[in-house]
Design a protein around this motif. Sequence first.
Motif, PDB file in Angstrom:
ATOM      1  N   ASP A 173      -5.027   4.366   8.654  1.00  0.00           N
ATOM      2  CA  ASP A 173      -4.099   3.343   8.827  1.00  0.00           C
ATOM      3  C   ASP A 173      -2.786   3.385   9.752  1.00  0.00           C
ATOM      4  O   ASP A 173      -2.440   4.603   9.543  1.00  0.00           O
ATOM      5  CB  ASP A 173      -3.709   2.975   7.302  1.00  0.00           C
ATOM      6  CG  ASP A 173      -4.648   2.127   6.532  1.00  0.00           C
ATOM      7  OD1 ASP A 173      -5.149   2.582   5.559  1.00  0.00           O
ATOM      8  OD2 ASP A 173      -4.980   0.868   6.973  1.00  0.00           O
ATOM      9  N   GLU A 182      -0.841  -4.058  10.492  1.00  0.00           N
ATOM     10  CA  GLU A 182      -1.657  -5.348  10.041  1.00  0.00           C
ATOM     11  C   GLU A 182      -0.603  -6.504   9.835  1.00  0.00           C
ATOM     12  O   GLU A 182      -0.865  -7.515  10.078  1.00  0.00           O
ATOM     13  CB  GLU A 182      -2.792  -5.477   9.047  1.00  0.00           C
ATOM     14  CG  GLU A 182      -3.754  -4.333   9.212  1.00  0.00           C
ATOM     15  CD  GLU A 182      -4.645  -4.110   7.832  1.00  0.00           C
ATOM     16  OE1 GLU A 182      -5.770  -3.346   8.179  1.00  0.00           O
ATOM     17  OE2 GLU A 182      -4.174  -4.428   6.890  1.00  0.00           O
ATOM     18  N   ASN A 227       2.170  -2.098   6.910  1.00  0.00           N
ATOM     19  CA  ASN A 227       0.874  -1.624   7.651  1.00  0.00           C
ATOM     20  C   ASN A 227       0.999  -2.539   8.854  1.00  0.00           C
ATOM     21  O   ASN A 227       1.295  -3.741   8.853  1.00  0.00           O
ATOM     22  CB  ASN A 227      -0.144  -2.137   6.732  1.00  0.00           C
ATOM     23  CG  ASN A 227      -1.498  -1.725   7.240  1.00  0.00           C
ATOM     24  OD1 ASN A 227      -1.739  -2.050   8.458  1.00  0.00           O
ATOM     25  ND2 ASN A 227      -2.540  -1.066   6.346  1.00  0.00           N
ATOM     26  N   GLU A 247       0.757  -1.241  -0.054  1.00  0.00           N
ATOM     27  CA  GLU A 247      -0.007  -0.010   0.186  1.00  0.00           C
ATOM     28  C   GLU A 247       0.780   1.202  -0.113  1.00  0.00           C
ATOM     29  O   GLU A 247       2.043   1.249   0.592  1.00  0.00           O
ATOM     30  CB  GLU A 247      -0.742   0.032   1.153  1.00  0.00           C
ATOM     31  CG  GLU A 247      -1.932  -1.104   1.091  1.00  0.00           C
ATOM     32  CD  GLU A 247      -2.635  -1.029   2.631  1.00  0.00           C
ATOM     33  OE1 GLU A 247      -2.037  -0.848   3.353  1.00  0.00           O
ATOM     34  OE2 GLU A 247      -3.811  -1.595   2.458  1.00  0.00           O
ATOM     35  N   GLU A 270      -4.362   5.778   2.847  1.00  0.00           N
ATOM     36  CA  GLU A 270      -3.988   4.731   2.026  1.00  0.00           C
ATOM     37  C   GLU A 270      -4.482   5.265   0.384  1.00  0.00           C
ATOM     38  O   GLU A 270      -5.486   5.667   0.240  1.00  0.00           O
ATOM     39  CB  GLU A 270      -4.594   3.585   1.869  1.00  0.00           C
ATOM     40  CG  GLU A 270      -4.248   2.588   0.643  1.00  0.00           C
ATOM     41  CD  GLU A 270      -5.219   1.248   0.897  1.00  0.00           C
ATOM     42  OE1 GLU A 270      -5.654   0.780   2.012  1.00  0.00           O
ATOM     43  OE2 GLU A 270      -5.779   0.708  -0.221  1.00  0.00           O
TER      44      GLU A 270
HETATM   45 MG   LIG Z   1      -6.523  -1.261   4.779  1.00  0.00          MG
END
Ligand SMILES: [Mg+2]
Length: 564
Positions: free
Chosen positions: A219, A234, A232, A209, A407
Motif C-alpha cells: 500500500d 486511494e 491510503n 488502516e 496493512e
Molecule cells: Mg488495501
Amino acid sequence: MKQSQTLIPTLKEIPADADVTSHQLLLRAGFIRQNFSGVYTFLPLGKKVLNIVEKVVREEMDAIGGNEVLMPALQSADLWRESGRWDKMGPELMRLNDRHEREFVLGPTHEEVVTSIVRDEVKSYKQLPLTVYQIQTKFRDERRPRFGLLRGREFIMKDAYSFHLTDESLDASYQAMYDAYSRIFTRLGLNFRAVIADSGAMGGKDTHEFMALSKVGEDTIAYSTASDYAANIEMAEVYDNYSPSTETLKELEKVSTPNKKTMQEVADFLGHPIDKGLKTLLFKADESFVLVVTRGDHEVNEIKLKHVLHVENIELATDEAARELLGADFGSLGPIGVSEDVQVICDLAVKAVANVTCGANEDGFHYVNVNPSRDFGEFTYEDIRFIQEGDLSPDGKGTIKFAEGIEIGQVFKLGKFYANQLGAEVLNDQGRAETLTMGCYGIGVSRTLAAIVEQHHDDAGIVWPKQVAPFALHLIVVNSKNDEQVALGNALYEQLQAAGIEVLYDDRKERAGVKFAESDLIGLPVRVTVGKKASEGIIELKERKSEEKEEMTIDALMAYVKTI
Ligand SMILES: [Mg+2]
Ligand SMILES: O=C(C[C@@H]1CCCCN1)Cn1cnc2cc(Cl)c(F)cc2c1=O
Ligand SMILES: [Mg+2]
C-alpha cells in the motif's frame, strides 16, 4: 529451553523463492516452514513469538471491554447466502462440501457467523454495546500468495465485532479500538501510521488502516510533512486551491494529429508540456458511461471516482464503447460536443487550465486553445485524481510525501448491513424492535509478526525488539568438550532461569562459529558467551542490536539481567 532438545532448523543460504527479508529470515532462522503455497507451520521459536503478539493483543482487547470468543472456521453456506456473499464472492472464498453434500466455507472473516450468534442471543438494548473478539485462523485463496506470512492463504487474524443501537455508541467503540490498536502496535515495537482508508466491499462509513512502514508494503500512504494527516493514497484528498487562469482565452481550433495517441505523443507533436493537455477517459460506472477529464500529468483515482458516483463497479470502457458513444477511440477522446446524456466530470485541477489541448472525438484530430468553461457543455468539477508528492496536504498544513506500508490492521464502522441481512435486532427502551449497527476490527496477527521482522533486522539476521523476542537471552558455551565451560554454562542456565530470565541455552556439540552465526540469525536481544575465561568466572555479554561486547563477572551479569 535447551537447543539440544528443541527444533530450530536454520539455513545457511537464502531460500530461492523467498523475495523479502522477513520471509528469508523467518525461514533461515528456523521460525517457520512452508507446507505448500501460502500455508506455513510455526516452529517452536515462531510459535513463541506468535504467543507473545497474541498476548499483547488479548491484553489490549480485554482492557477495552472485549469479550474473547472462538468461532468456528467451518461456516454454513446458508449464512453466506443470507448475507448475499455466497454469490458475490469469487474464487478467493474457499468452499467445501461435507459427506452429506451440504455446502460450507472455510471462514475468511466472520461477519455472518458473529451476527447470527448475536441475532439469536441478544434480544434487549440492555445487553448493548457488546464487543466480542477472537484470535483465529482465516482462509483466503489468494491468487498469488507471496512474501511468506505477509500474504498467506491460511493466516491468523484477531477479528473483533461491536454491536450498538446508536451511531454515538459505535463511534465510541471505534475510537476505543483505534486507540487500542495504537497501543498494541507501539508495544510490539512497530513504526506505524493509522491512515484514512477505503472500506472497499464492506461499505459502511469511516475506516482506518494501520500501516507498518516498510519498503515491501503493497500500500502507498500519503502523509503530511507538517501535521498528522495520513491517508491510503486511494483516499487522500486534494487540497482545492485552484483558481481560474488569468491567461487571455485564444480561439478554439481543430488540428490534425495523425496517429498521435498518447498524451506525450500529442504534447510533443503540438509542442506543449504534458500538463497543457487534458486527458479524457471513458469509464463504465455500473451500467452507465462517464467521461472523465484530468490534466495530462495527473492520474484518475478510480476509488475516488466510485465514491463520487456512488457506484459499486467502475472500469475503463472499451475502445468499441468509446467509438460507439463518441466516434473515436481512446487516443482522441474529448468532452467538446458530446451528447447531453454522457456525464462529464473534470478533476479540480482542470479549473485552473487555459488554452489547453484535448481530443476532438475524431481519430487523428485534437482541439487546441481549449477553455473548459467556454468550450465544454454540462460538466462538474470533482476531486478524482491521485494525490502526488509535493501537493499541498488536504488539511492545508505542509506538503504530501509518500511511503509504502504493510496493512497490519483495519477498523471499520460497518453500519447495519449485516444485521439487516441476518435480522439481528433488539427491543429498544420503548419496547420497539430496532436493527443493530456494527463495527468490525481486524489485526493480521501472523502478518504483524512478519512486519516486525521487516522493521527489525540487520545483515546478520533478525533483531527482535526485547518485548517480542522469543527468549530474553541466548546462552552459548563455546567449547562443549571443555568441562569447565559446560559446568559454568549449566550453572548459569539454572541461575538465570531462577532469576526469571527466559533463556535459550545452546548446549549443542556444535562448532562455535556455527553457534554464533545461528545466534545472530535468531536475533535474541542479549547473548552470553561462556568461553576461555570460564575458569576465571568471566563471561562475555553481547547486545544484539548495538553489537557491543563486554566481559564481566557472573555477579555483574546477574545484576545486569535484572535491568533487561
Ligand atoms: Mg488495501
Ligand atoms: O474481512 C474483511 C472486513 C473485516 C476486517 C476486520 C475483521 C472482520 N472483517 C474484508 N474482507 C476481506 N477479504 C475477504 C475475502 C473473502 Cl474470500 C471474503 F469472503 C470476505 C472478505 C472480507 O470481508
Ligand atoms: Mg484494507
